[in-house]
Design a protein around this motif. Sequence first.
Motif, short mmCIF file in Angstrom:
data_model
loop_
_atom_site.label_atom_id
_atom_site.label_comp_id
_atom_site.label_asym_id
_atom_site.label_seq_id
_atom_site.Cartn_x
_atom_site.Cartn_y
_atom_site.Cartn_z
N VAL A 79 9.95 -6.55 -10.12
CA VAL A 79 9.59 -5.30 -9.42
C VAL A 79 8.46 -5.56 -8.45
O VAL A 79 8.50 -5.14 -7.29
N TRP A 80 7.42 -6.24 -8.91
CA TRP A 80 6.29 -6.50 -8.02
C TRP A 80 6.69 -7.38 -6.84
O TRP A 80 6.22 -7.17 -5.71
N GLU A 81 7.55 -8.33 -7.07
CA GLU A 81 8.02 -9.20 -5.99
C GLU A 81 8.68 -8.38 -4.89
O GLU A 81 8.55 -8.68 -3.70
N SER A 82 9.39 -7.31 -5.27
CA SER A 82 10.06 -6.47 -4.28
C SER A 82 9.11 -5.49 -3.60
O SER A 82 9.40 -4.99 -2.50
N LEU A 83 7.96 -5.20 -4.22
CA LEU A 83 7.04 -4.20 -3.69
C LEU A 83 5.82 -4.78 -2.96
O LEU A 83 5.24 -4.11 -2.11
N GLU A 84 5.45 -5.99 -3.29
CA GLU A 84 4.18 -6.53 -2.79
C GLU A 84 4.11 -6.55 -1.27
O GLU A 84 3.11 -6.12 -0.68
N VAL A 85 5.16 -7.02 -0.62
CA VAL A 85 5.12 -7.14 0.84
C VAL A 85 5.10 -5.77 1.52
O VAL A 85 4.22 -5.50 2.35
N PRO A 86 6.04 -4.84 1.21
CA PRO A 86 5.99 -3.55 1.91
C PRO A 86 4.72 -2.75 1.63
O PRO A 86 4.17 -2.12 2.54
N PHE A 87 4.21 -2.80 0.40
CA PHE A 87 2.98 -2.07 0.12
C PHE A 87 1.77 -2.75 0.74
O PHE A 87 0.87 -2.09 1.26
N ARG B 82 1.80 -4.47 3.45
CA ARG B 82 1.88 -4.31 4.91
C ARG B 82 1.40 -2.93 5.34
O ARG B 82 0.78 -2.78 6.39
N HIS B 83 1.72 -1.89 4.55
CA HIS B 83 1.45 -0.53 4.99
C HIS B 83 0.20 0.09 4.36
O HIS B 83 -0.17 1.21 4.71
N ALA B 84 -0.43 -0.61 3.44
CA ALA B 84 -1.62 -0.05 2.80
C ALA B 84 -2.76 0.10 3.81
O ALA B 84 -2.97 -0.76 4.65
N ARG B 85 -3.47 1.19 3.71
CA ARG B 85 -4.63 1.47 4.55
C ARG B 85 -5.81 1.79 3.65
O ARG B 85 -5.64 2.11 2.47
N PRO B 86 -7.04 1.75 4.16
CA PRO B 86 -8.19 2.13 3.33
C PRO B 86 -7.98 3.51 2.70
O PRO B 86 -7.60 4.45 3.37
N GLY B 87 -8.20 3.59 1.41
CA GLY B 87 -8.01 4.84 0.70
C GLY B 87 -6.60 5.09 0.23
O GLY B 87 -6.30 6.16 -0.31
N ALA B 88 -5.71 4.11 0.41
CA ALA B 88 -4.32 4.29 0.00
C ALA B 88 -4.24 4.52 -1.51
O ALA B 88 -4.91 3.85 -2.30
N ALA B 89 -3.41 5.49 -1.90
CA ALA B 89 -3.30 5.83 -3.32
C ALA B 89 -1.89 6.30 -3.62
O ALA B 89 -1.26 6.97 -2.80
N VAL B 90 -1.38 5.94 -4.80
CA VAL B 90 -0.06 6.38 -5.23
C VAL B 90 -0.11 6.83 -6.68
O VAL B 90 -0.94 6.36 -7.47
N ALA B 91 0.79 7.73 -7.02
CA ALA B 91 1.02 8.08 -8.41
C ALA B 91 2.12 7.18 -8.96
O ALA B 91 3.11 6.91 -8.28
N ILE C 193 -4.14 -5.28 -4.06
CA ILE C 193 -3.96 -5.14 -2.61
C ILE C 193 -4.61 -3.84 -2.11
O ILE C 193 -4.21 -3.28 -1.09
N ASP C 194 -5.58 -3.35 -2.90
CA ASP C 194 -6.40 -2.19 -2.50
C ASP C 194 -5.63 -0.88 -2.42
O ASP C 194 -5.92 -0.01 -1.59
N VAL C 195 -4.62 -0.74 -3.28
CA VAL C 195 -3.93 0.54 -3.43
C VAL C 195 -4.33 1.10 -4.79
O VAL C 195 -4.05 0.49 -5.83
N THR C 196 -5.00 2.26 -4.82
CA THR C 196 -5.44 2.84 -6.08
C THR C 196 -4.33 3.71 -6.69
O THR C 196 -3.43 4.18 -5.99
N THR C 197 -4.42 3.90 -7.99
CA THR C 197 -3.42 4.69 -8.71
C THR C 197 -4.14 5.73 -9.58
O THR C 197 -4.35 5.51 -10.78
N PRO C 198 -4.53 6.86 -8.99
CA PRO C 198 -5.28 7.86 -9.73
C PRO C 198 -4.46 8.61 -10.77
O PRO C 198 -5.02 9.36 -11.57
N LEU C 199 -3.15 8.41 -10.77
CA LEU C 199 -2.31 9.11 -11.74
C LEU C 199 -1.23 8.19 -12.27
O LEU C 199 -0.48 7.58 -11.51
N ARG C 200 -1.20 8.06 -13.60
CA ARG C 200 -0.07 7.41 -14.29
C ARG C 200 0.55 8.47 -15.19
O ARG C 200 -0.08 8.99 -16.10
N LEU C 201 1.80 8.80 -14.92
CA LEU C 201 2.44 9.92 -15.60
C LEU C 201 3.72 9.46 -16.29
O LEU C 201 4.54 8.77 -15.69
#
Length: 226
Positions: free
Chosen positions: A53-61, A63-72, A97-105
């Motif tokens: 899963v991470w292998e498929s996500l690492e490059v697109p995330f 590439r598009h991550a910006r300061p303050g990027a966050a996902v649930a 890669i500096d993407v925060t995860t403030p919610l795990r649901l």
Amino acid sequence: MKISVRSHDELLAAVPHMFGFTPHESLVLYPFAPGLPRVRVDLPTSQTARDAVWESLEVPFGRHARPGAAVAIICLTTHRSNAERASEDLRSRLESIDVTTPLRLWADDNQWCDLDSRESGQRTQAARTRIDAQMVAAGHALPIASRSAMAASLVGDRDPIARLMPAARTASAASNPPAEHAWTMERLHRFHADGNALNDRDAARMLLAVNRPRFAAAPIRVAALG
């Protein structure tokens, strides 16, 4: 697509509308700001699967991550322990890669739990009704029950095009590759502009055109235009 959600329950009710079907045994990434993609993958249940899963996500995330990027991170499964492991593993990788995860649901069909705060609750019909009403009012169709049902709904009647294929092959043989390439690109651009489906005759011609060697060598270019 904009959906106004006021609770964990409503966020979960919105997930099917993000993808057009109701996910099961799935891991969903929902960005809190524009730029990052919304993602659904089968919930990984082993370290090998989590690595994949991470292998498929690492490059697109990355590439598009910006300061303050966050996902649930939303795990939809009957096995809460799998949700715990998969979401914690993915959180640590995203943070690298500096993407925060403030919610795990985590949620199954009946209940939900915030895996960090341990707040929990029931999934309600009221939440589903409110989100469904928003989407219908915006002109969107309600999601299909499952991924397999959605796949089945995309399969049309093949017989009309199949009946046209012999004539299409004859016409293609009488034409030449540059002419077919020019027609194909023009038709793809027109579809990209107006979104109107190909008629059966054009669909038969397109099937033959994209199988010519020139297109076989560059499938990504054709897919991007479609």
